[in-house]
Scaffold this motif. Structure first.
Motif, PDB file in Angstrom:
ATOM      1  N   GLN A 118      -7.118  28.467 -26.284  1.00  0.00           N
ATOM      2  CA  GLN A 118      -7.978  28.016 -26.377  1.00  0.00           C
ATOM      3  C   GLN A 118      -7.109  27.187 -27.545  1.00  0.00           C
ATOM      4  OE1 GLN A 118     -10.570  25.674 -24.609  1.00  0.00           O
ATOM      5  NE2 GLN A 118      -9.918  24.378 -26.916  1.00  0.00           N
ATOM      6  N   PRO A 119      -7.173  25.693 -27.819  1.00  0.00           N
ATOM      7  CA  PRO A 119      -7.278  25.569 -29.387  1.00  0.00           C
ATOM      8  C   PRO A 119      -8.010  25.022 -29.657  1.00  0.00           C
ATOM      9  CG  PRO A 119      -6.371  23.768 -27.505  1.00  0.00           C
ATOM     10  CD  PRO A 119      -6.774  24.688 -26.784  1.00  0.00           C
ATOM     11  N   PHE A 120      -7.733  24.894 -31.278  1.00  0.00           N
ATOM     12  CA  PHE A 120      -8.907  24.949 -31.989  1.00  0.00           C
ATOM     13  C   PHE A 120      -8.456  23.868 -33.123  1.00  0.00           C
ATOM     14  CE2 PHE A 120     -10.895  28.142 -30.215  1.00  0.00           C
ATOM     15  CZ  PHE A 120     -12.257  28.051 -30.421  1.00  0.00           C
ATOM     16  N   TYR A 121      -9.357  22.891 -34.325  1.00  0.00           N
ATOM     17  CA  TYR A 121      -8.578  21.777 -34.617  1.00  0.00           C
ATOM     18  C   TYR A 121      -9.168  22.006 -35.932  1.00  0.00           C
ATOM     19  CZ  TYR A 121      -7.200  17.734 -37.777  1.00  0.00           C
ATOM     20  OH  TYR A 121      -7.268  16.825 -39.029  1.00  0.00           O
ATOM     21  N   LEU A 122      -8.546  22.157 -36.962  1.00  0.00           N
ATOM     22  CA  LEU A 122      -9.181  23.182 -38.243  1.00  0.00           C
ATOM     23  C   LEU A 122      -9.106  21.866 -39.026  1.00  0.00           C
ATOM     24  CD1 LEU A 122      -7.568  26.026 -37.118  1.00  0.00           C
ATOM     25  CD2 LEU A 122      -8.746  26.916 -39.121  1.00  0.00           C
ATOM     26  N   GLN A 123     -10.568  21.732 -39.835  1.00  0.00           N
ATOM     27  CA  GLN A 123      -9.990  20.566 -40.875  1.00  0.00           C
ATOM     28  C   GLN A 123     -10.710  20.879 -42.211  1.00  0.00           C
ATOM     29  OE1 GLN A 123     -11.989  16.823 -39.252  1.00  0.00           O
ATOM     30  NE2 GLN A 123     -12.799  18.003 -37.853  1.00  0.00           N
ATOM     31  N   PRO A 124     -10.725  20.573 -43.129  1.00  0.00           N
ATOM     32  CA  PRO A 124     -11.370  20.441 -44.465  1.00  0.00           C
ATOM     33  C   PRO A 124     -12.389  19.731 -44.516  1.00  0.00           C
ATOM     34  CG  PRO A 124     -10.277  18.828 -45.353  1.00  0.00           C
ATOM     35  CD  PRO A 124      -9.552  19.288 -44.193  1.00  0.00           C
ATOM     36  N   SER A 125     -13.917  20.597 -45.170  1.00  0.00           N
ATOM     37  CA  SER A 125     -15.310  20.651 -44.613  1.00  0.00           C
ATOM     38  C   SER A 125     -15.935  20.043 -45.702  1.00  0.00           C
ATOM     39  CB  SER A 125     -15.760  21.660 -44.643  1.00  0.00           C
ATOM     40  OG  SER A 125     -15.615  22.878 -45.900  1.00  0.00           O
TER      41      SER A 125
END
Length: 226
Positions: A118-125
């Motif tokens: 399962q791919p996840f996208y991570l980004q600054p919060s």
């Protein structure tokens, strides 16, 4: 680990986020890319040798200047911070050829008990961008044609992030940008140990990002994780 990332912001945002660096950016617009994969080019920021910095395109997957050919870059897309200063491929860049890699986010894959990825996208919060620490080198072909290439430095992941992957890109904050590019290598240990890491958020995305030929904003759209 970092195996895919995005560069979406225009140069004006990259320039603003990079301050207080004296940064020169290209005249051409930065075209958004949602699926930057190894062996393709991406924008990085390196020292200009005169107290400032400049943005330029380099191929992802560092090819050491001493390599017999340019084929080995895939194994050097990431450089572990714990060993980069000693590894032959990264030792020279660690001392004098460091760079910054602006990114809006990156992807990680989690494998469940059934083997489903399962791919996840991570980004600054709480920030508009991320800035990965990188290393770069220049390799010259037999005819003198140069190849500029880079690697993204990684470190151990902590907390909830470690559930996605045990490694993460080394992400710097504005006060560390200039030092990362130009400080003597012995000073990097204390610098990085004291540098705060950005806060991240993440969500599940569809499997299309696994194909490097796919690109576009749909790749980062949230899906309901199974």
């Amino acid at each position: 680990m970092c195996g895919r990332f995005t560069q979406l912001a225009p140069w004006s945002e990259v320039w603003a986020f990079s301050q207080p660096l004296v940064l020169a950016v290209p005249d051409a617009a930065l075209e958004p890319r949602w699926n930057i994969a190894p062996s393709t080019a991406a924008w990085v920021i390196a020292s200009d040798g005169h107290g400032g910095a400049k943005a330029g395109a380099m191929r992802w997957g560092l090819v050491p200047h001493w390599a017999p050919d340019a084929k080995g870059g895939f194994s050097t897309i990431n450089a572990r911070i714990e060993t980069a200063a000693e590894k032959p491929a990264f030792r020279g860049p660690w001392q004098r050829r460091r760079c910054l890699v602006p990114a809006n986010g990156y992807y990680e894959w989690v494998t469940d008990a059934q083997g489903h990825k399962q791919p996840f996208y991570l980004q600054p919060s709480d920030a508009p961008l991320l800035m990965f620490a990188g290393l770069w080198d220049r390799w010259n072909a037999a005819d003198g044609t140069p190849l500029l290439s880079f690697s993204i430095v990684t470190e151990a992941a902590e907390g909830e992030l470690a559930a996605l992957h045990h490694r993460r890109p080394l992400m710097l904050q504005a006060p560390q940008f200039a030092d990362w590019l130009t400080a003597p290598s012995p000073a990097l240990g204390p610098l990085l140990a004291s540098a705060p890491r950005p806060s991240l958020r993440w969500h599940a995305v569809g499997p299309a990002v696994g194909n490097p030929r796919n690109d576009g904003p749909s790749l980062v759209e949230r899906i309901v994780s199974p």
